[in-house]
Design a protein around this motif. Structure first.
Motif, short mmCIF file in Angstrom:
data_model
loop_
_atom_site.label_atom_id
_atom_site.label_comp_id
_atom_site.label_asym_id
_atom_site.label_seq_id
_atom_site.Cartn_x
_atom_site.Cartn_y
_atom_site.Cartn_z
N LYS A 173 0.93 -1.24 -0.07
CA LYS A 173 0.02 0.05 -0.12
C LYS A 173 0.73 1.41 0.01
CE LYS A 173 -3.84 -2.23 0.55
NZ LYS A 173 -4.70 -2.61 -0.53
N LEU A 174 2.04 1.01 0.25
CA LEU A 174 3.02 2.37 0.30
C LEU A 174 3.39 2.68 -0.94
CD1 LEU A 174 5.49 1.14 3.10
CD2 LEU A 174 3.60 2.49 3.30
N ILE B 242 1.22 6.44 2.72
CA ILE B 242 -0.06 5.49 2.49
C ILE B 242 -1.28 6.30 2.91
CG2 ILE B 242 0.00 5.04 5.22
CD1 ILE B 242 -0.99 2.07 4.38
#
Length: 188
Positions: free
Chosen positions: A25-26, A104
């Motif tokens: 998700k980063l 994020i």
């Protein structure tokens, strides 16, 4: 991304599946010096980890901005009150140096909280750390002199202070640039 993994593992080690989900998700973002990360009136949508760089928090004013915080590498940065309430920020965040962030989104972080074992614990620990930083700053403003606040900042981050313009340091400790100049002369 290794820096954020080390930082999180220091708080609470994530298992491989949780780390893989979280790290997927980063988003890496390189931001140039003097770039605005969030403007007053906008809603903060990111929690970012600084792997390199310096940022400052400030309230924009017509004559002179009111700087109330700095963050450095290996720290998380966000307009946290705006982030958790999803309401407009009352302040701005800008980079003071070229800065590398791992970001994020709010939506993705909520998914991490729901789908991982360790996400909520790490999130709570991060919130507690942010509270302690804010609390320490408030106590410092109420109980220490400007000279003591400057010395504290100097002792905590001496090498990084060289990269922060003195006008921002003066605003942060609550004095004019001229008063900061006098403080610096007294202590050297």
């Amino acid at each position: 991304m290794e820096e954020i993994k080390k930082f999180i593992d220091h708080l609470y080690p994530m298992n491989h599946a949780d780390w893989d989900f979280f790290s997927s998700k980063l988003q890496k973002e390189i931001v140039q010096k003097n770039s605005t990360l969030i403007k007053a009136g906008m809603i903060e949508n990111y929690l970012s980890f600084i792997s390199e760089g310096i940022v400052r928090f400030y309230i924009p004013k017509e004559e002179t901005d009111l700087t109330f915080g700095f963050l450095f590498e290996n720290e998380f940065v966000t307009a946290y009150d705006s982030f958790i309430t999803q309401t407009p920020s009352l302040y701005q965040i800008e980079t003071l140096t070229k800065t590398t962030l791992w970001r994020i989104s709010y939506k993705d972080l909520q998914e991490v909280y729901k789908k991982t074992e360790s996400g909520n614990l790490i999130g709570r620990t991060m919130a507690e750390n942010m509270y302690l930083i804010k609390s320490k700053r408030e106590v410092s403003l109420l109980s220490k002199t400007a000279e003591e606040r400057y010395l504290d900042l100097f002792l905590e981050r001496p090498e990084l202070l060289k990269q922060i313009p003195l006008k921002y340091i003066a605003s942060y400790i609550g004095v004019t640039p001229q008063a900061l100049s006098r403080i610096r002369k007294r202590i050297t």
